[in-house]
Design a protein around this motif. Structure first.
Motif, PDB file in Angstrom:
ATOM      1  N   ARG A 282      -7.105   1.280  -4.661  1.00 24.83           N
ATOM      2  CA  ARG A 282      -5.984   0.756  -3.856  1.00 24.83           C
ATOM      3  C   ARG A 282      -5.830   1.532  -2.562  1.00 24.83           C
ATOM      4  N   ASP A 283      -5.933   2.869  -2.664  1.00 26.91           N
ATOM      5  CA  ASP A 283      -5.753   3.719  -1.495  1.00 26.91           C
ATOM      6  C   ASP A 283      -6.903   3.552  -0.499  1.00 26.91           C
ATOM      7  N   LYS A 284      -8.105   3.495  -1.010  1.00 24.15           N
ATOM      8  CA  LYS A 284      -9.287   3.359  -0.138  1.00 24.15           C
ATOM      9  C   LYS A 284      -9.277   2.024   0.608  1.00 24.15           C
ATOM     10  N   PHE A 285      -8.865   0.973  -0.067  1.00 28.53           N
ATOM     11  CA  PHE A 285      -8.852  -0.368   0.523  1.00 28.53           C
ATOM     12  C   PHE A 285      -7.411  -0.826   0.763  1.00 28.53           C
ATOM     13  N   LYS A 286      -6.587   0.062   1.293  1.00 35.56           N
ATOM     14  CA  LYS A 286      -5.147  -0.207   1.406  1.00 35.56           C
ATOM     15  C   LYS A 286      -4.804  -1.373   2.322  1.00 35.56           C
ATOM     16  N   ASN A 287      -5.661  -1.706   3.248  1.00 33.47           N
ATOM     17  CA  ASN A 287      -5.382  -2.821   4.157  1.00 33.47           C
ATOM     18  C   ASN A 287      -5.967  -4.140   3.669  1.00 33.47           C
ATOM     19  N   LYS A 288      -6.496  -4.145   2.470  1.00 36.06           N
ATOM     20  CA  LYS A 288      -7.099  -5.345   1.895  1.00 36.06           C
ATOM     21  C   LYS A 288      -6.259  -5.875   0.744  1.00 36.06           C
ATOM     22  N   ASN A 289      -6.389  -7.152   0.515  1.00 36.26           N
ATOM     23  CA  ASN A 289      -5.743  -7.792  -0.625  1.00 36.26           C
ATOM     24  C   ASN A 289      -6.691  -7.642  -1.814  1.00 36.26           C
ATOM     25  N   ILE A 290      -6.247  -7.027  -2.889  1.00 36.40           N
ATOM     26  CA  ILE A 290      -7.106  -6.739  -4.042  1.00 36.40           C
ATOM     27  C   ILE A 290      -6.579  -7.468  -5.271  1.00 36.40           C
ATOM     28  N   LEU A 291      -7.505  -8.146  -5.965  1.00 33.13           N
ATOM     29  CA  LEU A 291      -7.190  -8.834  -7.219  1.00 33.13           C
ATOM     30  C   LEU A 291      -7.908  -8.132  -8.363  1.00 33.13           C
ATOM     31  N   ILE A 292      -7.270  -8.158  -9.513  1.00 32.76           N
ATOM     32  CA  ILE A 292      -7.894  -7.686 -10.748  1.00 32.76           C
ATOM     33  C   ILE A 292      -7.432  -8.624 -11.851  1.00 32.76           C
TER      34      ILE A 292
ATOM     35  N   SER B 182       0.825  -1.206   0.000  1.00 26.84           N
ATOM     36  CA  SER B 182       0.000   0.000   0.000  1.00 26.84           C
ATOM     37  C   SER B 182       0.861   1.260   0.000  1.00 26.84           C
ATOM     38  N   SER B 183       0.424   2.216  -0.775  1.00 24.74           N
ATOM     39  CA  SER B 183       1.041   3.537  -0.782  1.00 24.74           C
ATOM     40  C   SER B 183      -0.062   4.533  -1.093  1.00 24.74           C
TER      41      SER B 183
ATOM     42  N   LYS C 246     -16.290 -16.838  -3.280  1.00 20.79           N
ATOM     43  CA  LYS C 246     -15.978 -17.411  -4.601  1.00 20.79           C
ATOM     44  C   LYS C 246     -16.318 -16.395  -5.680  1.00 20.79           C
ATOM     45  N   TRP C 247     -15.451 -16.311  -6.670  1.00 19.15           N
ATOM     46  CA  TRP C 247     -15.677 -15.413  -7.804  1.00 19.15           C
ATOM     47  C   TRP C 247     -15.498 -16.198  -9.093  1.00 19.15           C
ATOM     48  N   GLU C 248     -16.445 -16.051  -9.999  1.00 16.01           N
ATOM     49  CA  GLU C 248     -16.344 -16.723 -11.285  1.00 16.01           C
ATOM     50  C   GLU C 248     -15.813 -15.766 -12.337  1.00 16.01           C
ATOM     51  N   ILE C 249     -14.744 -16.180 -12.991  1.00 12.66           N
ATOM     52  CA  ILE C 249     -14.202 -15.421 -14.117  1.00 12.66           C
ATOM     53  C   ILE C 249     -14.833 -16.039 -15.364  1.00 12.66           C
ATOM     54  N   THR C 250     -15.874 -15.399 -15.855  1.00  8.29           N
ATOM     55  CA  THR C 250     -16.649 -15.961 -16.962  1.00  8.29           C
ATOM     56  C   THR C 250     -15.853 -16.050 -18.256  1.00  8.29           C
ATOM     57  N   GLU C 251     -14.850 -15.195 -18.404  1.00 14.47           N
ATOM     58  CA  GLU C 251     -14.041 -15.204 -19.621  1.00 14.47           C
ATOM     59  C   GLU C 251     -13.350 -16.544 -19.845  1.00 14.47           C
ATOM     60  N   VAL C 252     -13.066 -17.276 -18.756  1.00 17.49           N
ATOM     61  CA  VAL C 252     -12.422 -18.584 -18.870  1.00 17.49           C
ATOM     62  C   VAL C 252     -13.208 -19.671 -18.125  1.00 17.49           C
ATOM     63  N   ASN C 253     -14.411 -19.330 -17.679  1.00 20.67           N
ATOM     64  CA  ASN C 253     -15.301 -20.290 -17.021  1.00 20.67           C
ATOM     65  C   ASN C 253     -14.615 -20.992 -15.832  1.00 20.67           C
ATOM     66  N   ARG C 254     -14.011 -20.189 -14.950  1.00 22.56           N
ATOM     67  CA  ARG C 254     -13.304 -20.720 -13.785  1.00 22.56           C
ATOM     68  C   ARG C 254     -13.717 -19.962 -12.534  1.00 22.56           C
ATOM     69  N   GLN C 255     -13.712 -20.661 -11.404  1.00 28.65           N
ATOM     70  CA  GLN C 255     -13.984 -20.029 -10.127  1.00 28.65           C
ATOM     71  C   GLN C 255     -12.699 -19.873  -9.335  1.00 28.65           C
ATOM     72  N   LEU C 256     -12.608 -18.751  -8.629  1.00 25.38           N
ATOM     73  CA  LEU C 256     -11.475 -18.499  -7.752  1.00 25.38           C
ATOM     74  C   LEU C 256     -11.958 -18.433  -6.317  1.00 25.38           C
ATOM     75  N   ASN C 257     -11.163 -18.948  -5.407  1.00 25.19           N
ATOM     76  CA  ASN C 257     -11.419 -18.771  -3.985  1.00 25.19           C
ATOM     77  C   ASN C 257     -10.862 -17.399  -3.617  1.00 25.19           C
ATOM     78  N   VAL C 258     -11.718 -16.478  -3.226  1.00 31.05           N
ATOM     79  CA  VAL C 258     -11.282 -15.107  -2.952  1.00 31.05           C
ATOM     80  C   VAL C 258     -11.615 -14.687  -1.524  1.00 31.05           C
ATOM     81  N   LEU C 259     -11.690 -15.634  -0.626  1.00 29.88           N
ATOM     82  CA  LEU C 259     -11.924 -15.338   0.782  1.00 29.88           C
ATOM     83  C   LEU C 259     -10.812 -14.405   1.275  1.00 29.88           C
ATOM     84  N   ASN C 260     -11.193 -13.356   1.972  1.00 25.16           N
ATOM     85  CA  ASN C 260     -10.258 -12.337   2.482  1.00 25.16           C
ATOM     86  C   ASN C 260      -9.573 -11.541   1.373  1.00 25.16           C
ATOM     87  N   LYS C 261     -10.191 -11.505   0.203  1.00 25.43           N
ATOM     88  CA  LYS C 261      -9.678 -10.706  -0.911  1.00 25.43           C
ATOM     89  C   LYS C 261     -10.831  -9.925  -1.526  1.00 25.43           C
TER      90      LYS C 261
END
Length: 167
Positions: A129-139, A23-24, A88-103
């Motif tokens: 990023r700045d607003k959620f600086k203490n969280k793990n963020i995926l894109i 974080s910055s 859980k988050w589904e990335i429809t572009e590749v039809n896959r689910q990700l475990n995103v607990l605590n993210k």
């Protein structure tokens, strides 16, 4: 027909997953307004409500742990995106689910045509990023989307891995 085409295409696409770096703080001018909308009823701005008139199907995202994020400059909406918190988050572009607990997962960003290639998408990502600086963020982004990848890296995210339908 479109639904089946998307399912078919997912077997030929690759997405790249990026994660927030350390974080910055990001300093931005007062002319920029970053807004977070947790439900549809809090939206009062005409430009933002017009987004949901055009994209009616996106209203239901509020019920699925999603938050709408906007960047305005001089009171004009320039860029927007979504944030998901859940397990859980589904990335429809590749039809896959990700475990995103605590993210947090940020996705589906749009910059209005007249504001593209001016750095607003990058600014919005930095504000997130700045607003959620203490969280793990995926894109994530399609591997072929060079402009988005460049903005994501500039905003302080690091490449983690590729994901395909058959990994």
């Amino acid at each position: 027909m479109y639904k089946y085409l998307k399912k078919f295409l997912c077997y030929f696409q690759t997405v790249e997953i990026y994660e927030k770096n350390s974080s910055s703080s990001f300093k931005y001018a007062k002319k920029y307004k970053f807004k977070i909308y947790r439900n549809l009823s809090t939206i009062k701005k005409k430009e933002v409500s017009n987004y949901f008139k055009i994209h009616k199907d996106k209203k239901k995202r509020f019920k699925n742990n999603c938050i709408f994020l906007t960047l305005s400059i001089n009171n004009n909406l320039v860029s927007s995106g979504w944030l998901f918190r859940g397990k859980k988050w589904e990335i429809t572009e590749v039809n896959r689910q990700l475990n995103v607990l605590n993210k947090l997962v940020v996705f589906d960003f749009r910059t209005l045509q007249q504001y593209r290639n001016k750095g607003y998408y990058t600014k919005l990502l930095k504000l997130v990023r700045d607003k959620f600086k203490n969280k793990n963020i995926l894109i994530y982004v399609l591997k072929s989307n060079k402009k988005s990848k460049k903005a994501i890296l500039k905003a302080g995210f690091s490449f983690k891995h590729e994901l395909r339908a058959f990994d």
